[in-house]
Design an enzyme around this catalytic site. Structure first.
Site, short mmCIF file in Angstrom:
data_model
loop_
_atom_site.label_atom_id
_atom_site.label_comp_id
_atom_site.label_asym_id
_atom_site.label_seq_id
_atom_site.Cartn_x
_atom_site.Cartn_y
_atom_site.Cartn_z
N ASP A 1 -3.31 4.33 2.88
CA ASP A 1 -3.63 4.65 4.27
C ASP A 1 -3.29 6.11 4.53
OD1 ASP A 1 -4.45 2.10 4.92
OD2 ASP A 1 -2.50 1.47 5.70
N ASP B 1 0.85 -1.19 0.00
CA ASP B 1 0.00 0.00 0.00
C ASP B 1 0.89 1.23 0.00
OD1 ASP B 1 1.07 0.28 2.52
OD2 ASP B 1 -0.83 0.26 3.60
N ASP C 1 1.35 4.83 2.34
CA ASP C 1 0.93 5.40 3.61
C ASP C 1 1.34 6.88 3.71
OD1 ASP C 1 0.36 2.64 5.00
OD2 ASP C 1 2.40 2.45 4.25
#
Ligand code: TTP
Ligand code: MN
Ligand code: MN
Ligand code: MN
Length: 390
Positions: free
Chosen positions: A314, A204, A206
């Site tokens: 995120d 992902d 962040d």
């Protein structure tokens, strides 16, 4: 034996936060085997064993050269009997029979596939496996009720299990920065997680957001999220409110490793042209319409190339007074963070979280406006992000 070449033993401090661990791993075969066993333990609700394997792997990752014989490991910390057996097996036979057997096991394979769905944890995966669901097709056919996160996870399964590249992370960063600039001029966005540590790929991307004036960050998350949504960048999002002020358990000691910042777990729709990164990301945002002829990495069934990919993102917001702690706590690696907290507690009688550092002996919080200051409070040499890859 007279002419046996003496190979020097390695030595290293016992906490990962006392070591410098770059991405230049000279013992990948060994650490891959140990990491796989760690993952299997974590998927089997054996967190203690998982941590033991992770610590053993981290020690090997920090060594300056490949291990060639077991005698070199004498005196190294964190290498228990089980880890040493695995290492011995790899050194003697080129592979760990336990790791290989685990990799082939139906249970491990099913747990990997099912927990690979965003929104599916070990407990849910185990329940499904008990009911005979071991793959994606079976899951779809079973018509199990799925929550919103799981439905999004299943829909974007392929994209979300394809590593995110640095170029894609940069493209996401350009979008997030544009959103932040649009809704709160003066606010700052910082890349955190694995990409801050210099990783080439990630699961992902962040980000940590703050504002240099304390309190101005309030309300930032919903504004950023609705900007992103209005521009068509969000396939999924779940925002969790800041619960730090309501916490009754003392700010440096949240009940779990989870912190209490306002955060957003999301899935971005990253346009193909934005993925080329940098300047082009902005144009991609303005022309969010799926454009013709764009090369696509994956196919949507029967609909031709898909001009975008899904990316897990995120977002976290912290007030500036806690920024250094949030930055340190969200840069990782997960083991490095765990070791920092263990060092603080066991060696310094302090409690470290992503919000604060509390000195139990002096009964007071220790302030810090940079990561360097936090390491200094903890009596540790500063370790830059690129050397926190434990
Ligand atoms: P991840 O994004 O899960 O991991 P990563 O970025 O290191 O690696 P990957 O490429 O797989 O994405 O977590 C980022 C960091 O944030 C990690 O050190 C753990 C930390 N973190 C949380 O994930 N949740 C929390 O509540 C806190 C306080 C920290
Ligand atoms: Mn080297
Ligand atoms: Mn990450
Ligand atoms: Mn993350």
């Amino acid at each position: 034996q007279m002419n046996e070449v003496e190979v020097e033993a390695f030595s290293t401090p016992s906490y990962a936060c006392q070591r410098r661990t770059t991405l230049d791993n000279h013992n990948a075969v060994l650490t891959d085997a140990l990491s796989l066993l760690a993952e299997n333990a974590e998927l089997s609700d054996e967190d203690g064993r998982g941590v033991a394997f992770r610590r053993a792997a981290a020690v090997l990752k920090s060594l300056p050269e490949p291990v060639t014989g077991l005698t070199q490991l004498r005196g190294l910390p964190c290498l228990g009997g089980h880890s040493l057996r695995v290492i011995k097996d790899v050194l003697e036979n080129g592979a760990s029979s336990e790791a290989e057997a685990t990799k082939q096991s139906e249970r491990f394979k099913a747990l990997k596939v099912l927990t690979g769905i965003f929104g599916v944890g070990v407990k849910t995966a185990e329940r499904w496996i008990r009911d005979g669901i071991v793959g994606l097709q079976q899951l779809q056919l079973s018509e199990r009720p799925l929550n919103r996160a799981q439905r999004a996870g299943l829909r974007h399964y392929e994209d979300l299990n394809r590593p995110v590249t640095r170029a894609e992370a940069a493209a996401v960063a350009a979008v997030v920065e544009e959103a932040v600039a649009a809704v709160l001029p003066g606010a700052r966005t910082t890349l955190i997680g694995g990409f801050r540590r210099g990783k080439l790929t990630g699961h992902d991307v962040d980000f940590l957001m703050t504002h240099p004036e304390e309190g101005r960050e309030a309300g930032l998350m919903p504004k950023v999220v609705s900007w992103l949504d209005s521009q068509g960048f969000l396939l999924y999002q779940k925002t969790t409110r800041n619960s730090y002020l309501e916490a009754k358990d003392g700010p440096a000691r949240p009940p779990s490793n989870m912190d209490r910042f306002e955060r957003c777990y999301s899935i971005f729709k990253l346009p193909e042209e934005a993925r080329r990164g940098g300047e082009e990301a902005r144009r991609g945002a303005e022309e969010a319409e799926p454009c013709s002829g764009a090369a696509a990495a994956s196919q949507v069934k029967g609909e031709g190339p898909k001009p975008w990919r899904a990316v897990r993102v995120d977002l976290v917001v912290s007030p500036i007074s806690q920024f250094a702690f949030a930055l340190l706590g969200w840069t990782g690696s997960k083991l490095f963070e765990r070791e920092l907290r263990r060092w603080a507690g066991h060696e310094k009688a302090m409690s470290l979280s992503s919000h604060a550092l509390y000195d139990n002996k002096q009964s007071r919080y220790l302030r810090a406006s940079s990561e360097e200051e936090i390491f200094a409070h903890l009596g540790l040499e500063y370790v830059p992000p690129s050397e926190r890859n434990a």
